[in-house]
Design a protein around this motif. Structure first.
Motif, PDB file in Angstrom:
ATOM      1  N   GLU A  99      -9.251  72.385 103.393  1.00 53.31           N
ATOM      2  CA  GLU A  99      -9.821  73.252 102.545  1.00 53.31           C
ATOM      3  C   GLU A  99      -9.618  75.129 102.338  1.00 53.31           C
ATOM      4  N   SER A 100     -10.501  75.401 102.959  1.00 57.69           N
ATOM      5  CA  SER A 100     -10.660  77.015 103.136  1.00 57.69           C
ATOM      6  C   SER A 100      -8.638  77.747 103.385  1.00 57.69           C
ATOM      7  N   THR A 101      -7.553  77.422 103.749  1.00 56.81           N
ATOM      8  CA  THR A 101      -6.484  77.790 103.614  1.00 56.81           C
ATOM      9  C   THR A 101      -5.994  77.258 102.506  1.00 56.81           C
ATOM     10  N   ARG A 102      -6.918  76.624 101.836  1.00 52.82           N
ATOM     11  CA  ARG A 102      -5.726  76.523 100.510  1.00 52.82           C
ATOM     12  C   ARG A 102      -6.435  77.210  99.149  1.00 52.82           C
ATOM     13  N   GLN A 103      -7.074  77.798  99.599  1.00 58.12           N
ATOM     14  CA  GLN A 103      -8.629  78.963  98.423  1.00 58.12           C
ATOM     15  C   GLN A 103      -7.493  79.841  99.110  1.00 58.12           C
ATOM     16  N   PHE A 104      -7.616  79.898 100.197  1.00 58.61           N
ATOM     17  CA  PHE A 104      -6.296  81.516 100.240  1.00 58.61           C
ATOM     18  C   PHE A 104      -5.622  81.936 100.267  1.00 58.61           C
ATOM     19  N   ALA A 105      -4.551  80.117  99.120  1.00 63.28           N
ATOM     20  CA  ALA A 105      -3.273  81.326  98.294  1.00 63.28           C
ATOM     21  C   ALA A 105      -3.709  81.804  96.863  1.00 63.28           C
ATOM     22  N   LYS A 106      -4.779  82.445  96.403  1.00 60.39           N
ATOM     23  CA  LYS A 106      -5.062  83.032  95.664  1.00 60.39           C
ATOM     24  C   LYS A 106      -4.632  84.563  95.696  1.00 60.39           C
ATOM     25  N   TYR A 107      -5.152  84.726  97.292  1.00 57.77           N
ATOM     26  CA  TYR A 107      -4.895  85.895  97.887  1.00 57.77           C
ATOM     27  C   TYR A 107      -3.781  85.972  99.143  1.00 57.77           C
ATOM     28  N   PRO A 108      -2.356  85.491  98.490  1.00 59.14           N
ATOM     29  CA  PRO A 108      -1.922  85.591  99.337  1.00 59.14           C
ATOM     30  C   PRO A 108      -1.726  86.738 100.338  1.00 59.14           C
ATOM     31  N   HIS A 109      -1.715  88.212  99.804  1.00 50.53           N
ATOM     32  CA  HIS A 109      -1.572  89.382 100.519  1.00 50.53           C
ATOM     33  C   HIS A 109      -1.565  89.433 102.149  1.00 50.53           C
ATOM     34  N   ARG A 110      -3.596  88.645 101.711  1.00 53.75           N
ATOM     35  CA  ARG A 110      -4.314  88.795 102.887  1.00 53.75           C
ATOM     36  C   ARG A 110      -4.057  88.042 104.144  1.00 53.75           C
ATOM     37  N   PHE A 111      -4.699  88.274 105.040  1.00 51.35           N
ATOM     38  CA  PHE A 111      -5.160  87.246 106.216  1.00 51.35           C
ATOM     39  C   PHE A 111      -6.193  86.766 106.045  1.00 51.35           C
ATOM     40  N   VAL A 112      -5.882  85.223 106.340  1.00 53.34           N
ATOM     41  CA  VAL A 112      -7.288  84.516 106.294  1.00 53.34           C
ATOM     42  C   VAL A 112      -8.202  84.970 107.064  1.00 53.34           C
ATOM     43  N   GLN A 113      -8.337  85.454 107.769  1.00 52.05           N
ATOM     44  CA  GLN A 113      -9.336  85.682 108.416  1.00 52.05           C
ATOM     45  C   GLN A 113      -9.065  87.478 109.113  1.00 52.05           C
ATOM     46  N   ILE A 114     -10.078  88.352 108.963  1.00 50.03           N
ATOM     47  CA  ILE A 114      -9.506  89.480 108.931  1.00 50.03           C
ATOM     48  C   ILE A 114     -10.806  90.034 109.649  1.00 50.03           C
ATOM     49  N   ALA A 115     -10.971  90.273 111.221  1.00 49.16           N
ATOM     50  CA  ALA A 115     -12.336  90.565 112.166  1.00 49.16           C
ATOM     51  C   ALA A 115     -12.690  91.897 112.319  1.00 49.16           C
ATOM     52  N   GLY A 116     -11.125  92.616 112.015  1.00 50.05           N
ATOM     53  CA  GLY A 116     -11.285  94.835 111.637  1.00 50.05           C
ATOM     54  C   GLY A 116      -9.818  95.049 112.578  1.00 50.05           C
ATOM     55  N   VAL A 117     -10.162  96.565 111.008  1.00 46.46           N
ATOM     56  CA  VAL A 117      -9.329  97.285 111.524  1.00 46.46           C
ATOM     57  C   VAL A 117      -9.921  98.847 111.343  1.00 46.46           C
ATOM     58  N   ALA A 118      -9.254  98.717 112.675  1.00 47.49           N
ATOM     59  CA  ALA A 118     -10.017 100.090 113.702  1.00 47.49           C
ATOM     60  C   ALA A 118      -9.309 101.674 112.130  1.00 47.49           C
ATOM     61  N   LYS A 119     -10.567 102.269 112.349  1.00 42.98           N
ATOM     62  CA  LYS A 119     -10.266 103.931 111.589  1.00 42.98           C
ATOM     63  C   LYS A 119      -9.353 104.579 112.464  1.00 42.98           C
ATOM     64  N   ALA A 120      -9.289 104.932 113.989  1.00 44.78           N
ATOM     65  CA  ALA A 120      -9.064 105.260 114.689  1.00 44.78           C
ATOM     66  C   ALA A 120      -7.916 105.180 115.748  1.00 44.78           C
ATOM     67  N   SER A 121      -8.892 104.430 116.240  1.00 42.46           N
ATOM     68  CA  SER A 121      -8.026 103.808 117.919  1.00 42.46           C
ATOM     69  C   SER A 121      -8.860 102.015 118.096  1.00 42.46           C
ATOM     70  N   GLN A 122      -8.135 102.043 118.394  1.00 50.06           N
ATOM     71  CA  GLN A 122      -8.836 100.059 119.484  1.00 50.06           C
ATOM     72  C   GLN A 122      -7.875 100.081 120.786  1.00 50.06           C
ATOM     73  N   ILE A 123      -8.674  99.736 121.342  1.00 50.23           N
ATOM     74  CA  ILE A 123      -8.434  99.122 122.571  1.00 50.23           C
ATOM     75  C   ILE A 123      -8.365  97.517 122.861  1.00 50.23           C
ATOM     76  N   LEU A 124      -7.484  96.944 123.104  1.00 50.05           N
ATOM     77  CA  LEU A 124      -6.962  95.687 122.996  1.00 50.05           C
ATOM     78  C   LEU A 124      -6.853  94.847 124.380  1.00 50.05           C
ATOM     79  N   VAL A 125      -7.359  93.380 124.608  1.00 48.82           N
ATOM     80  CA  VAL A 125      -7.278  92.585 125.143  1.00 48.82           C
ATOM     81  C   VAL A 125      -6.609  90.900 125.120  1.00 48.82           C
TER      82      VAL A 125
END
Length: 929
Positions: free
Chosen positions: A730-756
């Motif tokens: 159901e949570s995924t179906r709700q996001f059909a209204k916002y097809p431009h967005r990822f369903v879960q957005i944890a974060g977006v860096a402003k300058a840099s990001q350390i990835l593991v």
């Protein structure tokens, strides 16, 4: 190809007329090489041999055929060949069709034999198919050959007798095969009066087309269930040729003597199997392999089922055999001490509640017989009969055929031990008739009462049956005349993670964990055997156990769930082997990663932790197999140290419609300037480690209207909406209204990001990680430190963190499965000064600069353990030195010391964390007083 198929293929090759030009390709085909590989070699495209008649398969073997009489010279030329070295050949082989010489280059081990005999060395050659092997199979291939011959016979008989393949007759078929195994062994070892009696009788008295073979076999089996004194009155009368067979008893030939009907081919397969030398059979190896013959699902892995003796001894030696050997050494030549040790051994019970075909029990029996034989030798009683009864080696096996083979394997092992330690004459004098007592139970180990099957002492009901071998038992109350003593429970139970358990297995696990029902929902199937042992220990407190288990039971959430329960029930880990491969004969050394856990009641005796070839004595072994620490790590919502917060990457749930590969990205960049503004690099574990380029559409809420001006973007968003509407969530179906967005957005860096990366190989000395700019989007397959200070990278890239993750996080096989809540947030970091942070920042910069010097090499390239660049290795070593000096003022000696310090610090930090609220409360009360 499996080992059995390879053995059959090279046996057929050795019988064919020798063709010097064709032999190398036929040989390679026998070891599973594909026709396309052989075609390239034939055309010369991939054949880099520098010898006449030579064929070189890179990373495999350099073969050369030659004229008669010059094999040794050709063999020497292969060894000296530059092409052999350049092609990284593992073997060289020379033959003229009359003799053959070969060498494994890494070990220097060689074979030299007549050409027709080279199949006898197939175990030596198995690595050519990517198959690892063990010494017993390399030196003596009888077990694989016997398995292959019996499998052909089994399949042919089921084809001719389809009714015997059905569930209600399959046990009859399996019982018939057990009878055959006994007969083959008996005719080659002197148990039958004449060598080859069984095979020769079948050959002489059955028709070549097999039409009456079932009648001949039935009469042979009937004769072995009739005492000599009663044969004259047997009805119907036994044929004279059947009277040559001895009375066997033991239930093996009692009951029905019905035999499936034979074809000419089946008769031939039986005679071929009988032609092998069954005297040399290893009951532990053969038993493991043959159980696949009777299992339709496992037959594809034929010949791969075995457990090497060294692996079994990792369980049995520290469980009780080491103690017996120590007692033998201490006894010296003292008759009284030796006698007491022999009496003690006669009362030891070994119980495997997942015994399969009995290999643990067989090896335990053989090892104890060796010790007993030495006792008898020192006491001057070398020919004395064994006082160690087979009935003290007890087991439970779910399937009836392996249970039947387990009983037979122990009988064979007893006879072989008698021959070895007492001599053929004494062994034969006491072997027949067999005892009809049953000590291997066919049933469900998580449903049966272990105490009724292996009571420590006392008398119960003996299980004796006229058709013992053919009667599966659902329950048993067993007690024999010999008095019980020490009880040791061992084995290699089935594993199965919670997600892959059948409904029946889930019910069994729930029954095992009935006192702790929550554990049945989250733990591996193997933990059911731990649970049953805890219950057994309540009734038999002196018992001890050792089980092989998946290493996941000492990692992650399972370590948190299982071991506090064990410790609360007054149980301890007495010894353990850290993670290693439990391999078989599958290609590329396939095998599950396991640990060995030895359990018993809490005691003051020192504990032993085995790691590779080292053993550490300690006061306690904890849930993660850490010495001298019983601490277990709970998930933390935020870091317990000063490190920055780590978050998941971003989850799209878009049906793949927000993504672009490199080609589409390039096309879009040139043809659609509107869409190009909304494309960013997308980085997951694979992209981070291997440098692969992948892209995604990333559109902020305020940018949707402008983005839809691109036909490409608009079409992709429509597809996303449609895909999400079809989701079950159901949570995924709700996001059909916002097809431009990822369903879960944890974060977006402003300058840099350390990835593991979420998953990575354990073969690298350091965790792969990287520093990326803010214009990349992090996948949910990675974890990220968004806009964190660079000294955090120094922590992630350290050997200390590698060791911590390896201990407390769940692993996929041996690969690291990273976790921010279990791995990063719990990572104990001491208080860092500003100078510490500056030093660590410089170390992180040096690591990144060392990598940059090797652009465009990927992380996978740079961190290959064999080819890691020196400057990068030095940068990491400098980072480790700086960080470890913060912990203890010097470098740690090894990973074990690192782990011990980390757990010590974790325990202190958690204790300090727990005390904070209490301190505040105390201050508050003081103010109000």
């Amino acid at each position: 190809m499996n080992a059995v198929e390879i053995e059959q293929a090279i046996s057929e090759l050795a019988l064919q007329p020798f063709d010097a030009a064709e032999f190398p390709y036929a040989f390679l085909a026998a070891f599973g090489n594909k026709e396309v590989t052989l075609k390239r070699l034939r055309t010369g495209n991939n054949n880099t041999s520098d010898l006449p008649g030579g064929v070189l398969l890179r990373n495999n073997i350099h073969i050369a055929t030659c004229e008669a009489g010059i094999v040794s010279e050709t063999f020497t030329a292969l060894l000296a060949s530059p092409a052999t070295t350049k092609g990284k050949a593992k073997f060289v082989l020379a033959t003229d069709g009359q003799t053959l010489e070969a060498q494994e280059l890494a070990s220097g081990e060689t074979i030299a034999c007549a050409f027709e005999d080279f199949p006898n060395h197939f175990g030596f050659l198995l690595p050519l198919a990517g198959i690892s092997t063990i010494k017993e199979i390399k030196d003596n291939p009888i077990d694989v050959r016997a398995t292959g011959r019996l499998n052909k016979l089994y399949v042919e008989l089921l084809r001719e007798n389809p009714a015997w393949a059905k569930d209600d007759r399959r046990s009859d078929m399996n019982h018939f095969m057990a009878r055959l195994v006994f007969c083959f062994f008996a005719e080659d070892t002197g148990i039958f009066s004449d060598t080859g009696l069984f095979t020769q009788t079948v050959d002489r008295w059955s028709e070549r087309n097999g039409s009456n073979a079932h009648e001949v076999l039935s009469e042979i089996f009937r004769a072995m269930n009739v005492k000599p004194s009663e044969r004259g009155a047997a009805t119907p009368r036994l044929p004279a040729w059947a009277n040559a067979f001895p009375y066997v008893n033991g239930g093996l030939f009692s009951g029905s003597t019905e035999v499936p009907r034979f074809t000419q081919m089946a008769r031939t397969y039986l005679l071929h199997a009988g032609a092998l030398n069954w005297r040399e059979i290893n009951p532990d190896i053969f038993g493991s392999m043959i159980q696949a013959v009777a299992d339709d699902e496992e037959r594809g892995a034929l010949g791969m089922h075995y457990t090497s003796v060294p692996n079994i001894l990792k369980v049995l030696n520290p469980l009780f055999l080491d103690d017996l050997r120590t007692a033998l050494a201490e006894a010296g030549d003292n008759d009284r001490k030796l006698l007491n040790l022999r009496k003690r051994m006669a009362r030891i019970r070994v119980f495997d509640p997942a015994c399969g075909s009995g290999n643990f029990l067989v090896i335990a029996y053989k090892q104890m017989r060796e010790i007993e034989a030495e006792i008898n030798r020192r006491r001057g009683e070398a020919h004395k009969g064994s006082e160690i009864p087979l009935t003290n080696f007890r087991g439970i096996e779910l399937r009836d055929f392996p249970a039947e083979i387990a009983r037979l394997a122990l009988i064979i092992a007893e006879f072989q031990c008698d021959v070895l330690h007492r001599g053929q004459k004494d062994a034969l004098a006491e072997f027949l008739p067999l005892d009809s007592q049953n000590w291997i139970v066919s049933g469900n180990a998580l449903q049966l009462d272990w105490l009724s099957i292996c009571p420590p002492t006392g008398k119960g009901v003996k299980v004796i049956s006229d058709d013992l071998f053919g009667t599966p038992l659902e329950q048993a109350e067993i007690d024999f005349e010999n008095e019980g003593g020490e009880t040791y429970i061992c084995g290699n139970p089935p594993y199965r993670g919670s997600k892959w358990q059948s409904e029946g297995q889930k019910r069994d696990l729930a029954n095992a964990w009935i006192k702790h029902p929550k554990l049945a929902k989250t733990t591996d199937f193997v933990t059911g055997w731990f649970a049953r042992f805890f219950d057994y220990l309540d009734k038999v407190p002196d018992a001890a156990s050792a089980f092989v288990a998946t290493n996941s039971v000492v990692q992650g959430q399972q370590a948190i769930d299982v071991w506090p329960v064990a410790f609360a029930r007054d149980c301890e880990i007495r010894f353990a082997h850290t993670s290693f491969k439990w391999a078989n004969l599958a290609s590329n050394n396939a095998g599950v990663t396991v640990v060995v856990i030895g359990l018993g009641k809490k005691s003051s005796t020192p504990k032993r932790l085995f790691q590779d070839d080292h053993v550490k004595q300690c006061s306690a072994i904890g849930p993660y197999l850490v010495p001298d620490s019983l601490a277990y790590v709970q998930k933390a919502a935020s870091p317990i140290g000063q490190q920055s917060t780590m978050l998941f990457g971003n989850m799209p749930r878009d049906g793949g419609n927000l993504f672009l590969d490199g080609d589409l990205f390039s096309k879009l960049a040139n043809e659609d300037l509107v869409a190009r503004r909304f494309v960013k690099r997308f980085v997951g574990s694979d992209e981070l480690i291997h440098g692969r380029l992948r892209y995604c559409l990333w559109i902020e809420d305020r940018e949707v209207e402008g983005a839809r001006k691109s036909t490409f973007v608009s079409d992709r968003l429509e597809r996303v909406a449609k895909s999400r509407l079809q989701s079950d969530a159901e949570s995924t179906r709700q996001f059909a209204k916002y097809p431009h967005r990822f369903v879960q957005i944890a974060g977006v860096a402003k300058a840099s990001q350390i990835l593991v990366p979420g998953v990575s190989s354990e073969n690298r000395a350091y965790l792969p990680c990287d520093l990326l700019a803010s214009d990349s989007i992090v996948s949910n397959k990675c974890f990220a430190l968004y806009d964190a200070p660079l000294w955090n990278l120094s922590l992630v890239a350290s050997r200390l963190h590698w060791v911590w993750i390896g201990a407390v996080c769940v692993r996929l096989e041996t690969r690291f499965s990273y976790s921010n809540t279990l791995g990063w947030n719990t990572f104990p970091v001491p208080l860092l000064t500003e100078q510490n942070k500056e030093d660590l920042t410089r170390c992180a910069e040096d690591i990144l600069l060392a990598r940059e010097a090797h652009f465009p090499a990927t992380i996978a390239d740079l961190y290959d353990p064999e080819t890691m660049p020196d400057n990068l290795r030095h940068a990491h070593e400098r980072n480790d030195e700086v960080l470890e000096r913060i912990y203890i003022g010097r470098r740690f000696r090894n990973d074990t010391e690192r782990l011990e310090k980390l757990f010590e610090l974790y325990t202190k930090m958690m204790a300090a964390e727990k005390s904070k609220p209490a301190i505040k409360a105390a201050k508050g009360r003081k103010k109000t007083s």
